[in-house]
Design a protein around this motif. Structure first.
Motif, short mmCIF file in Angstrom:
data_model
loop_
_atom_site.label_atom_id
_atom_site.label_comp_id
_atom_site.label_asym_id
_atom_site.label_seq_id
_atom_site.Cartn_x
_atom_site.Cartn_y
_atom_site.Cartn_z
N ARG A 46 22.62 32.30 42.56
CA ARG A 46 22.05 33.41 41.52
C ARG A 46 21.68 34.87 42.25
NH1 ARG A 46 17.89 30.27 37.29
NH2 ARG A 46 19.65 28.93 36.21
N TRP A 47 20.95 34.44 43.24
CA TRP A 47 20.83 35.71 44.40
C TRP A 47 21.97 36.31 44.84
CZ3 TRP A 47 21.12 35.78 49.78
CH2 TRP A 47 20.70 36.97 50.23
N ALA A 48 22.95 35.51 45.20
CA ALA A 48 24.22 36.08 45.78
C ALA A 48 24.69 36.73 44.82
CB ALA A 48 24.65 35.02 46.65
N GLN A 49 24.91 36.08 43.81
CA GLN A 49 25.91 36.75 42.64
C GLN A 49 25.51 38.01 42.23
OE1 GLN A 49 25.84 33.20 39.99
NE2 GLN A 49 27.91 33.23 40.04
N ARG A 50 24.06 38.04 42.00
CA ARG A 50 23.61 39.52 41.93
C ARG A 50 23.94 40.61 42.95
NH1 ARG A 50 18.82 37.82 41.23
NH2 ARG A 50 17.73 38.32 42.91
N CYS A 51 23.96 40.18 44.09
CA CYS A 51 24.10 41.17 45.24
C CYS A 51 25.47 41.57 45.32
CB CYS A 51 23.83 40.37 46.54
SG CYS A 51 21.96 40.13 46.91
N VAL A 52 26.50 40.67 44.94
CA VAL A 52 27.86 40.96 44.94
C VAL A 52 27.84 42.00 43.82
CG1 VAL A 52 30.16 40.17 44.40
CG2 VAL A 52 28.70 38.88 45.97
N LYS A 53 27.42 41.63 42.54
CA LYS A 53 27.50 42.57 41.30
C LYS A 53 27.07 43.74 41.69
CE LYS A 53 26.44 42.63 36.51
NZ LYS A 53 25.68 41.80 35.33
N GLU A 54 25.75 44.06 42.23
CA GLU A 54 25.22 45.31 42.76
C GLU A 54 25.74 45.89 43.81
OE1 GLU A 54 21.18 44.49 42.66
OE2 GLU A 54 20.98 43.67 40.51
N ARG A 55 26.87 45.42 44.53
CA ARG A 55 27.49 45.97 45.56
C ARG A 55 26.33 45.99 46.93
NH1 ARG A 55 31.78 50.11 43.16
NH2 ARG A 55 32.76 48.70 41.91
N LYS A 56 25.46 45.19 46.77
CA LYS A 56 24.49 45.13 48.06
C LYS A 56 24.83 43.86 49.01
CE LYS A 56 20.96 46.97 44.99
NZ LYS A 56 19.50 46.77 44.27
N LEU A 57 26.23 44.00 49.50
CA LEU A 57 26.45 42.76 50.23
C LEU A 57 25.74 43.04 51.67
CD1 LEU A 57 30.50 43.01 49.81
CD2 LEU A 57 28.71 41.81 48.60
N ASP A 58 25.37 43.93 52.25
CA ASP A 58 24.71 43.98 53.44
C ASP A 58 23.31 43.05 53.32
OD1 ASP A 58 23.84 46.06 51.54
OD2 ASP A 58 22.54 46.57 53.44
N GLN A 59 22.86 42.85 52.14
CA GLN A 59 21.55 42.13 52.07
C GLN A 59 21.90 40.64 52.07
OE1 GLN A 59 19.34 43.17 48.49
NE2 GLN A 59 19.31 45.40 48.76
N ILE A 60 23.22 40.25 51.76
CA ILE A 60 23.37 38.98 51.97
C ILE A 60 23.57 38.48 53.30
CG2 ILE A 60 24.97 37.01 51.14
CD1 ILE A 60 25.84 38.83 49.03
N VAL A 61 23.86 39.40 54.20
CA VAL A 61 24.42 38.79 55.45
C VAL A 61 22.93 38.34 56.41
CG1 VAL A 61 25.37 39.58 57.60
CG2 VAL A 61 26.17 40.52 55.56
N ASP A 62 23.29 37.26 57.07
CA ASP A 62 22.36 36.65 57.76
C ASP A 62 21.84 37.75 59.14
OD1 ASP A 62 21.01 35.12 59.72
OD2 ASP A 62 22.18 33.35 59.85
N SER A 63 20.69 37.94 59.34
CA SER A 63 20.48 38.91 60.39
C SER A 63 21.13 38.54 61.73
CB SER A 63 18.97 39.14 60.37
OG SER A 63 18.32 37.70 60.81
N ASN A 64 21.31 37.26 61.78
CA ASN A 64 21.73 36.99 63.22
C ASN A 64 23.22 37.48 63.64
OD1 ASN A 64 19.53 35.42 64.57
ND2 ASN A 64 19.76 34.06 62.78
#
Length: 605
Positions: free
Chosen positions: A246-264
């Motif tokens: 649910r969190w990832a789908q929301r990030c994709v929809k809102e075009r906040k892809l950088d928030q999904i990426v593992d900091s590593n």
């Protein structure tokens, strides 16, 4: 996991069954030191997994089902039955089992890097982005093979994806798998709900209609897990971020892809690659199963993504993207702004020559000396070619030669006016030497097929590179076995085509073959010879010897190896090409190992 009882599996076989070894309980106890807890390498609701030794050299994983486990006799039998019918380079291999004194024990090949779950959530060293992408492709290929065999896994998750010593992904745990009907374009099975929360397809949960698209949904969760490093369900997060999907789908929809990426792995993924990867994952978890892609489509998309990332690694300048190409520790050894010769190859990384530490002389080739070495302050081995010819003028052509089955160019430098090219080091050496030493003949069929398919993919790719004014066609150039190199994972990679184009302005690597008069070309006819050599382990010096080998297979009713080579060349880029070839060549392999050498010895050349 739901524990609802369920009927036994359909016994229809997608392929011919493979026999397994039946272990005695005494053998299992000896291998695990009487189930010593110090040998436990995994544990779950099913019981424990032990690292065991069934001989002084053979290490295995031994899965002992707990008598109190949700997984009982049906799941135990289903696992054995399923793996007896399926063979693929991205499915875990079952070696045998033990069913004695109410014990239910399965013996698998040992996967030294454990589960993907462990590597993402518990390991000290984070996986690189390219490793994660390759794991995603491997797992997708395994699932695509299952689906083409009418098998629905039903419990796809990161803990059921195992990683071997080369980080190749293996699908495991088939206790819940179902075989669907073969007369429907989309297999649909009425089944009680089983699987793992966080990965479970909501459509399957509500309707109890199990399809291949249920696996696709679960795989999409794994993709988001790979990208984010987050658990599928993590109650430590806020309520709206507890569910990864649910969190990832929301990030994709809102075009906040950088928030999904593992900091590593931030800063190591190209923007285009990140966008497309997230889109693939998002399609996989679409609420409507009809909108989800097939696993075959996913494989094709991810493979295209891998090529895109490789191209990005080369096309972007060293100042902004070199960390995408090699480990971070290598970045600090390079001054990307240093221009020793005044020449810049846009998009290819540049070293100072004094940063190259040349250790071992590997030989003299047509175009210059070759050394093994490394870049200063790193431990990454490289192969360095110092060209005889002074600085060529058409250096931009080097950027055309980017493919998983071509030896990868890491960077360049100048020794005076001489160009030095640094490549990935290929640990297994070249095919010619391996054929002469007998090493190829000792390889298992799966590995031989992997080599043969890799060579075909490399040649097919080269044939598609746009022709330039003075370039000859790749099919007119020589196919030298010494220029077919193998990495640690026995992936075949072609070499020197870029250098020959750079120096001669044409493909021209027809080195004289001192071992025989049979001259090969980089086309289908040359590939047929190399294919037969790889499969038989026999070096072929003449067309007469090739015909002799083919004659043996005709006499035994197995069909022509040259015909199989033609098919391999044609389908090499298909998702299940390796599994198709392994299935087709099983009987040939038995004949090769039992009769070929004796037959050749007893006939005249």
């Amino acid at each position: 996991m739901d524990t609802t009882n369920e009927e036994g599996e359909n016994s229809s076989s997608p392929t011919s069954a493979h026999p397994f070894r039946l272990f005695s309980l005494a053998e299992i106890e000896y291998a695990t030191k009487n189930f010593d807890d110090e040998l436990v390498i995994g544990q779950g609701g099913f019981g424990k997994v032990f690292k065991g030794y069934i001989s002084s050299e053979e290490v295995v994983a031994i899965k002992r089902l707990d008598s109190m486990s949700d997984q009982g006799e049906p799941e135990f039998r289903a696992e054995i039955d399923m793996l007896s019918k399926l063979r693929h380079s991205h499915l875990v291999s079952l070696i045998g089992y033990c069913h004695e004194n109410n014990e239910k024990i399965l013996v698998y090949e040992y996967m030294s890097n454990g589960t993907l779950y462990h590597q993402l959530h518990k390991a000290d060293t984070p996986l690189t982005w390219l490793t994660r992408l390759n794991i995603a492709i491997g797992a997708a290929r395994g699932l695509a093979y299952l689906h083409t065999s009418r098998v629905i896994h039903r419990d796809v998750k990161s803990s059921n994806i195992l990683l071997d010593e080369n980080w190749a992904a293996m699908i495991s745990d088939f206790g819940l798998s179902k075989i669907g009907p073969d007369n429907q374009p989309i297999s649909c099975v009425n089944a009680s709900v089983k699987g793992t929360f966080g990965y479970l397809d909501p459509e399957y949960f509500y309707t109890r209609k199990l399809t291949r698209k249920s696996d696709v949904y679960s795989y999409g969760i794994v993709l988001f897990e790979l990208l984010s490093g987050r658990l599928a369900v993590d109650e430590r997060n806020e309520e709206d971020e507890c569910s990864l999907v649910r969190w990832a789908q929301r990030c994709v929809k809102e075009r906040k892809l950088d928030q999904i990426v593992d900091s590593n792995i931030k800063g190591t993924i190209s923007a285009k690659c990140l966008k497309r990867f997230a889109q693939i994952a998002d399609r996989c978890v679409h609420n409507d199963p009809k909108e989800r892609p097939s696993m075959t489509d996913v494989v094709a998309s991810l493979q295209a993504l891998s090529v895109l990332q490789e191209k990005s690694n080369i096309e972007l300048s060293a100042t902004t993207s070199f960390s995408w190409i090699v480990p971070k520790y290598l970045v600090y050894a390079i001054n990307p702004n240093f221009d020793q010769s005044g020449t810049v190859i846009k998009g290819i990384n540049k070293f100072r020559f004094d940063e190259l530490k040349l250790d071992t002389w590997l030989g003299k080739g047509r175009y210059g000396m070759v050394y093994k070495g490394w870049v200063d302050k790193t431990e990454m081995p490289i192969a360095v070619k110092i060209l005889h010819q002074k600085k060529p003028s058409n250096l931009e052509t080097l950027k055309e030669f980017v493919h998983p089955n071509l030896v990868k160019l890491i960077g360049y430098s100048f020794q005076g006016e001489r160009l030095c090219l640094s490549y990935e080091f290929m640990h297994k050496g070249n095919l010619g030497d391996l054929l002469r030493s007998g090493a190829v003949a000792r390889l298992p069929l799966v590995t031989k097929v992997k080599i043969a398919v890799g060579i075909a993919r490399g040649i097919v790719f080269l044939q598609k590179i746009p022709s330039q004014k003075r370039w000859s066609r790749v099919g007119e150039s020589g196919l030298d076995r010494r220029k077919i190199l193998l990495d640690e994972d026995f992936t075949a990679k072609l070499s020197d085509y870029d250098v020959s184009t750079l120096v001669d302005a044409e493909y021209n690597i027809a080195y004289p073959d001192i071992y025989g008069a049979l001259e090969l070309k980089s086309n289908l006819s040359g590939y047929e010879v190399v294919f037969v050599e790889v499969l038989t382990g026999e070096r072929i010096y003449s067309s007469n010897r090739l015909e002799k080998i083919d004659r043996l297979f005709h006499q035994c009713g197995n069909g022509s190896l040259q015909h199989v080579a033609q098919l391999c060349f044609k389908v090499c880029n298909e998702v299940d090409s390796e599994s198709k070839m392994v299935t087709m060549l099983n009987e040939h392999d038995v004949l090769i190992r039992s009769r070929l050498k004796l037959w050749l010895r007893n006939t005249h050349s």
